[in-house]
Design an enzyme around this catalytic site. Sequence first.
Site, PDB file in Angstrom:
ATOM      1  N   ASP A  69      42.222   2.805  24.917  1.00 51.06           N
ATOM      2  CA  ASP A  69      42.039   4.191  24.477  1.00 51.06           C
ATOM      3  C   ASP A  69      41.382   4.195  23.091  1.00 51.06           C
ATOM      4  O   ASP A  69      41.247   3.161  22.434  1.00 51.06           O
ATOM      5  CB  ASP A  69      43.384   4.927  24.490  1.00 51.06           C
ATOM      6  CG  ASP A  69      43.212   6.439  24.607  1.00 51.06           C
ATOM      7  OD1 ASP A  69      42.099   6.935  24.372  1.00 51.06           O
ATOM      8  OD2 ASP A  69      44.195   7.131  24.928  1.00 51.06           O
ATOM      9  N   GLU A  71      46.034  16.392  22.090  1.00 53.54           N
ATOM     10  CA  GLU A  71      46.822  15.278  21.570  1.00 53.54           C
ATOM     11  C   GLU A  71      47.499  15.572  20.241  1.00 53.54           C
ATOM     12  O   GLU A  71      46.882  16.079  19.327  1.00 53.54           O
ATOM     13  CB  GLU A  71      45.890  14.091  21.332  1.00 53.54           C
ATOM     14  CG  GLU A  71      45.375  13.491  22.582  1.00 53.54           C
ATOM     15  CD  GLU A  71      44.250  12.562  22.255  1.00 53.54           C
ATOM     16  OE1 GLU A  71      44.522  11.431  21.874  1.00 53.54           O
ATOM     17  OE2 GLU A  71      43.096  12.982  22.378  1.00 53.54           O
TER      18      GLU A  71
HETATM   19  C1  BGC Z   1      42.859  10.137  24.785  1.00 53.13           C
HETATM   20  C2  BGC Z   1      42.380   9.836  26.167  1.00 53.13           C
HETATM   21  C3  BGC Z   1      40.949  10.228  26.295  1.00 53.13           C
HETATM   22  C4  BGC Z   1      40.127   9.552  25.231  1.00 53.13           C
HETATM   23  C5  BGC Z   1      38.676   9.943  25.253  1.00 53.13           C
HETATM   24  C6  BGC Z   1      41.942   9.564  23.748  1.00 53.13           C
HETATM   25  O1  BGC Z   1      42.348   9.903  22.475  1.00 53.13           O
HETATM   26  O2  BGC Z   1      44.162   9.634  24.608  1.00 53.13           O
HETATM   27  O3  BGC Z   1      43.168  10.514  27.103  1.00 53.13           O
HETATM   28  O4  BGC Z   1      40.476   9.910  27.561  1.00 53.13           O
HETATM   29  O5  BGC Z   1      40.635   9.877  23.967  1.00 53.13           O
HETATM   30  O6  BGC Z   1      38.480  11.219  24.820  1.00 53.13           O
HETATM   31  C1  BGC Z   2      38.120  12.853  20.066  1.00 52.40           C
HETATM   32  C2  BGC Z   2      38.967  12.783  21.304  1.00 52.40           C
HETATM   33  C3  BGC Z   2      39.910  11.678  21.146  1.00 52.40           C
HETATM   34  C4  BGC Z   2      40.709  11.786  19.863  1.00 52.40           C
HETATM   35  C5  BGC Z   2      41.510  10.560  19.611  1.00 52.40           C
HETATM   36  C6  BGC Z   2      38.994  13.004  18.867  1.00 52.40           C
HETATM   37  O1  BGC Z   2      38.235  13.027  17.724  1.00 52.40           O
HETATM   38  O2  BGC Z   2      37.243  13.901  20.167  1.00 52.40           O
HETATM   39  O3  BGC Z   2      38.191  12.583  22.430  1.00 52.40           O
HETATM   40  O4  BGC Z   2      40.745  11.692  22.229  1.00 52.40           O
HETATM   41  O5  BGC Z   2      39.874  11.944  18.765  1.00 52.40           O
HETATM   42  O6  BGC Z   2      42.696  10.798  18.966  1.00 52.40           O
END
Ligand code: BGC
Ligand code: BGC
Length: 847
Positions: free
Chosen positions: A343, A542
């Site tokens: 990830d 997230e």
């Molecule tokens: C998330 C994933 C996601 C990835 C790409 C990560 O931070 O945990 O679920 O697929 O980013 O955006």
């Molecule tokens: C991105 C997400 C990713 C996340 C990670 C963001 O800046 O756009 O895709 O999942 O960071 O924590």
Amino acid sequence: MARLCGWITISFAGALLAGCASSQQPDLAVTQSADATIEQPAVALASAQGMANPDIWPAYDYPVPLQPDDEARIAGLLAAMTIEEKVGQLVQADLCCVTPEDVKTYNLGSILVGGNSGPNGNDLSPAPDWLAAADEFYLSSVDTSDGGVGIPLVWGTDAVHGHSNIIGATLFPHNIGLGAMRDVALIEKIGAITAKEIRVTGQEWTFAPTVAVPQDFRWGRAYEGYSSDPDLVASYVGAMVRGLQGPPGNDDLLSGPYVIASTKHFLADGGTDNGVDQGDSSISEEDLRDIHGKPYGPAIAEGVSTVMISFSSWHGKKMTGNKSLVTGVLKDRMDFGGFVVSDWNAHGQVAGCTNESCPQALMAGIDMYMAPDTWKPVYEDLLARAKAGTIPMARIDDAVTKILRVKGRLGLFDAGKPSDRPLSGQYELLGAPEHRAVAREAVRKSLVLLKNEGILPIAPGGRLLVAGDGADDIARQSGGWTLTWQGTGVDNSHFPGATSIWDGLKQAVEAGGGSAVHSPDGSFTQRPDAAVVVFGETPYAEFQGDRAALALDPELTKPYDTIRELKAKGIPVVALMVTGRPLYTNPALNAADAFAVAWLPGSEGGGIADVLIGDTSGNARYDFAGKLPADWPRTTLLSEGVLYPYGYGLDYSSPAQGWAALPELDTEALAGDSRLWFSAGAPAARWSLLVTGETTGEQTRITTVPAEALGGRARITAENYLVQEGARRFTIASGNASVQLRNFEPVNIDRETNADIMLLVTAKVWESPTSARLGAIGEGSRGFTAFDMPQNDEFVRYGIPLKCLRSNGADVTSLTQPFVLETSGPTDFALGEVRLGTDAQQILPCS
Ligand code: BGC
Ligand code: BGC
């Protein structure tokens, strides 16, 4: 496989034990009574250190046949590839930070578009730009003009509820709503439609389905999981993978309407202690296997092509570095035959690693590094180690082979450029009526009815009032991972062809000869016959969605008053909740005559009216079919009792319940949202507001206003912002001053810093200082950026990327004063709010 197999004697309470099993001894599990002193195998000790015992896990057979012609081709490619080309395949860069030229130069195996990225630096780029970018990157990847074999890259995107980064795409309910619907056949259709819409814009890979089995709904990503029940999740996964990829025997996905899927996040992303995102899970290995591991069986049985590893850890060991789970369990025991992707910079969290260097992840079994903005150092580091022989070539060849196999199965080697492939550029398929019809069916089927004192369905002939703050807001009903990462910063104009909940209700009522009015605060001039009050959560993704308690944020509870006021006027009220999770909402349950949960329905809000509004003869057009995908809490903590259990849900034939009033709590006092540091004129619980000057002695903690500080140089008063006296005004006569927010314990904003989170400062400035800077201070570290504080008649929400504070020197893992505003010279300004978030009105440049 390394496994500890001694016996030690320890005392324990009521745990399920696995013996020191080998594959010949399939089941040595025994249940012991509490407090027994028994012989316990050393594997239990091993799991306490995050080491799994693969032998106790179920074995599967990866069903995807190795095609002889593909295998021969891959062996040939591998033989021809330089070490640089091989290492390049292992690295995935984000569109934010990579050019087609880089892809060619470094032979990168993959690119992704994260939640905040899009073609041409625009998160909201129109669909044709996506296809054009796909062509451009593809053509660079296969360009062999300066030598090399030219392996086509694969492009991944978070199409997690439909092709959800694309304007105009069909947006299905988020997974939690699909869990409520209990319809496996529809899941496969949703997967198939999502795949088709992805193919229109040229991508080949979705980071879906999320097969988390959330156990604590304080976790902000709980809505990305279908259910808290492992069996329900497991029953969906195979269908979703099949919808996206087609049957496991498929060996040329791109010639059909398919993409590759990624089950994520392995493992126990939904099992962290207290529901902390990216946190630690201290559960037993049996729970790890039986709760969180369960969905991976059907995924593997359907030949899922990729698995994404979780940010989280188990017994303190980050999954990304856990060889016993990634290689021992997933690859060897479960026979997963696709490739494993990590990830977003998750490798940087593995013990001993940084975002720039982590051979441990490769050795644990990661095949492809998601290194969004760090791909170059990660590539260079791996390459140097490969050349020096400190990482084995065999592991690199193995990872490259796995990636090339998946590319072979996709048909990528022969598919040509994205725009030449089937479905490409057929933009009319994005949000096509037949796709929207399936989404609308899912919306209907996911609605869960918790209370109905005989007022539903609503007869369409009368006058309907639609109130609440969430009725006409498609972004809100779609939640996070919608066009933008957090689902913020977009409005109805970004959703062509979509239907808000309000639109749907209005259409249904008018079609039945009645009329509808939309009035968010519930006021009216003509008395309505009935009201629907739409309320609930606002979008988050997230960790921005993590909460300390299962309750709505206080500012979202105003509709409770609206419900009560309408009831007091004798108007029948339906409460409709938009939410990613079950939450304490007793005031609405008590006050309304009927209560339904819509979850995060997505673009087809009309599905709600299909169920709530009956036909002209007073009968329902569609019945309620949804059942709770998780327990609904009685209070703000599930441990305090279940109000409605998993599986609960009324329909139109349910007998009348008879309502006994539920207890109502003071939720204003809950320290719910750890992102909010200062609001309504006061720092959050555990925080203090300080004004300091040139010397440490010159420090005043501001508790009441008016107040004086800095020996009379500073005066602090109240100012109105959102609410009366909702801001603090700082009038500084001369000299240097510093306004600070301090927490009792050092604050760690490392994970927020890894992502695109900002420090948001809402300020109004009457007189600009001579100079000013904004930043954060830790023990022995500080990071600042200039802030010119222009004079303004309004409050403006400024944002500083946390990344900027880090790169300017702040130790973001331990901040004692996470917010500091330093000014010099006479100045006069007010602070309305300080918090973390993404929705800045003005982003400050990092200087
Ligand atoms: C998330 C994933 C996601 C990835 C790409 C990560 O931070 O945990 O679920 O697929 O980013 O955006
Ligand atoms: C991105 C997400 C990713 C996340 C990670 C963001 O800046 O756009 O895709 O999942 O960071 O924590």
